[in-house]
Enzyme design. Sequence first.
Site, PDB file in Angstrom:
ATOM      1  N   ARG A  13      43.613  15.110 -13.210  1.00  0.00           N
ATOM      2  CA  ARG A  13      44.509  14.002 -13.547  1.00  0.00           C
ATOM      3  C   ARG A  13      43.786  12.672 -13.640  1.00  0.00           C
ATOM      4  O   ARG A  13      44.091  11.863 -14.509  1.00  0.00           O
ATOM      5  CB  ARG A  13      45.632  13.904 -12.506  1.00  0.00           C
ATOM      6  CG  ARG A  13      46.633  14.998 -12.624  1.00  0.00           C
ATOM      7  CD  ARG A  13      47.662  14.855 -11.540  1.00  0.00           C
ATOM      8  NE  ARG A  13      47.053  15.224 -10.273  1.00  0.00           N
ATOM      9  CZ  ARG A  13      47.613  15.994  -9.369  1.00  0.00           C
ATOM     10  NH1 ARG A  13      48.820  16.462  -9.568  1.00  0.00           N
ATOM     11  NH2 ARG A  13      46.999  16.287  -8.252  1.00  0.00           N
TER      12      ARG A  13
ATOM     13  N   ARG B 123      46.392  11.432   2.316  1.00  0.00           N
ATOM     14  CA  ARG B 123      46.002  11.903   1.000  1.00  0.00           C
ATOM     15  C   ARG B 123      45.871  13.417   0.997  1.00  0.00           C
ATOM     16  O   ARG B 123      45.419  14.031   1.942  1.00  0.00           O
ATOM     17  CB  ARG B 123      44.656  11.258   0.620  1.00  0.00           C
ATOM     18  CG  ARG B 123      44.160  11.590  -0.737  1.00  0.00           C
ATOM     19  CD  ARG B 123      45.063  10.956  -1.790  1.00  0.00           C
ATOM     20  NE  ARG B 123      44.494  11.163  -3.097  1.00  0.00           N
ATOM     21  CZ  ARG B 123      45.119  11.808  -4.068  1.00  0.00           C
ATOM     22  NH1 ARG B 123      46.310  12.283  -3.884  1.00  0.00           N
ATOM     23  NH2 ARG B 123      44.544  11.950  -5.223  1.00  0.00           N
TER      24      ARG B 123
ATOM     25  N   SER C 235      51.263  13.703   3.377  1.00  0.00           N
ATOM     26  CA  SER C 235      52.050  12.658   4.013  1.00  0.00           C
ATOM     27  C   SER C 235      52.769  13.166   5.248  1.00  0.00           C
ATOM     28  O   SER C 235      52.956  12.424   6.203  1.00  0.00           O
ATOM     29  CB  SER C 235      53.051  12.096   3.013  1.00  0.00           C
ATOM     30  OG  SER C 235      52.367  11.547   1.926  1.00  0.00           O
TER      31      SER C 235
END
Length: 158
Positions: free
Chosen positions: A12, A124, A129
């Site tokens: 990405r 990360r 999270s």
Amino acid sequence: RYAPTAKDLASRDVVSRAMTMEIREGRGCGPNKDHIHLHLDHLPPDVLNERLPGIMETARIFAGVDVTKEPAPVLPTVHYNMGGVPTNHHGQVVNPKGGDDDAIVPGLYAAGEASCASVHGANRLGANSLLDIVVFGRAVANQVAATAKPGDAIQPLP
């Protein structure tokens, strides 16, 4: 040009960076050359409906585009925002002052995606999270329990 070996399987960040470079170099689409086109019209509509319903809906709602017939205007974006309120490993907010890089703001805490504990991977991917809030949320709870008692006056923030 941007991922000669990975091609369509580039990560990405590589794709987002390539999109940004194309737009910045004047090869964007539209009258302002400020976006690029995502072509999905080569895929059968049933495949799009099954595998990419969110993309179809987003393109329809925000761009008025039917991706089975025309390209969707897109911009590169961040997948995950790193950073946040600087904290120590107890979740205490850090505000460097007078040469003390570890000076804390008494009574102010942060954990989870709002914080930046500067621990590799803390908010990360690999840690995720959920793990971040469990580990650092507990650290904050322990610190508060050790330093504050029920009925204590709340001190004004500096």
